[in-house]
Design an enzyme around this catalytic site. Structure first.
Site, PDB file in Angstrom:
ATOM      1  CB  SER A  46      -6.321  22.657  83.445  1.00 42.01           C
ATOM      2  OG  SER A  46      -5.629  22.014  84.486  1.00 42.01           O
ATOM      3  CG  ASP A 157      -3.854  24.961  85.234  1.00 40.87           C
ATOM      4  OD1 ASP A 157      -4.764  25.500  84.587  1.00 40.87           O
ATOM      5  OD2 ASP A 157      -4.015  23.897  85.848  1.00 40.87           O
TER       6      ASP A 157
END
Length: 264
Positions: A46, A157
């Site tokens: 991320s 993510d």
């Protein structure tokens, strides 16, 4: 008897997700750079994949901090109306500005980026080929950003399944340091009195809860408790977050030097 191959790298660095709080990772890189320490390979999830990619490409920590300071990832200019998310992370052009070559081979430090294959429910580790889409997918937090299509498959993510990527480095490196910017400190009710604070808390709990590791799996583990006071959307506090990471890394600098010296 078969033996595992010797690790090919001395020092590997794992960087968690955490939005604006990833500025603390930039501070840690600055502290280590001042001491002449540079990771040989980086793995990022991320926001950590953004920090890792910019540093691997050759930007200095202060230049990366400037990118964080001048860019608002959560701007309404990235709104999407035809995709399953509020914002379209692929319209975020900062990667084109600072990573113009768009491939892993252009990086001076090897990089591993994690993302979640939403269709098959599996974790993917990307380390070759086109770069931008992998970073965008790794940072596409569900419900906020629309998922990113890579090779015909929706990805989101990496923190959904692996909040900090220690594991892909462990067999490759003699020493692994991890910077986790999601301390899971308990909160009081008065700290949950707005939608923004509730969302921040929920994201922080998700990121800290999805751990396929224990801190002991890293040789050096940094997770500054002061970061608890900031949210993933605290883009106006990146200088302060940077300073927290810088000081945390400096306090453990002697420990890191000793670990590296054992394997040189």
């Amino acid at each position: 008897m078969s033996h595992s191959p010797a690790p090919e790298h001395l020092f590997g660095l794992a960087l968690s997700g955490g939005g604006a709080c990833c500025a603390a990772q930039i501070g840690a890189l600055q502290a280590w750079q001042e001491a002449g320490i540079r990771p040989d390979i980086i793995a990022g999830t991320s926001g950590g994949s953004i920090v890792g990619a910019l540093y691997s490409y050759g930007l200095s920590p202060r230049d990366i901090l400037k990118v964080f300071s001048e860019t608002n990832l959560f701007s309404f200019s990235h709104l999407t109306f035809r995709q399953p998310g509020l914002l379209d992370i692929t319209s975020f052009k900062v990667l084109e500005d600072y990573l113009p070559e768009n491939n892993f081979q252009s990086l001076s430090i090897p990089l591993i980026i994690t993302a979640t294959d939403l269709e098959n429910g599996t974790l993917k580790h990307f380390s070759e080929g086109p770069l931008h889409r992998c970073i965008q997918a790794s940072a596409a937090f569900p419900g906020v950003f629309a998922p990113v299509n890579i090779n015909g498959v929706y990805h989101a993510d990496g923190g959904i399944l692996e909040s900090i990527p220690i594991q892909p480095l462990r067999s490759k490196c003699k020493v692994v340091a991890a910077v986790d910017v999601n301390p899971s400190t308990p909160v009081q009710q008065e700290e949950l009195q707005s939608s923004r604070k509730v969302v921040n808390r929920a994201i922080r709990l998700l990121l800290s809860g999805q751990r396929s590791f224990t801190p002991e799996q890293a040789d050096l583990f940094l997770s500054p408790p002061e970061l608890f006071h900031f949210g993933v959307f605290s883009m106006d506090a990146v200088e302060e977050l940077y300073a927290i990471g810088y000081e945390a890394a400096r306090k453990k600098l002697d420990s890191l030097k000793a670990l590296l010296a054992q394997h040189i």
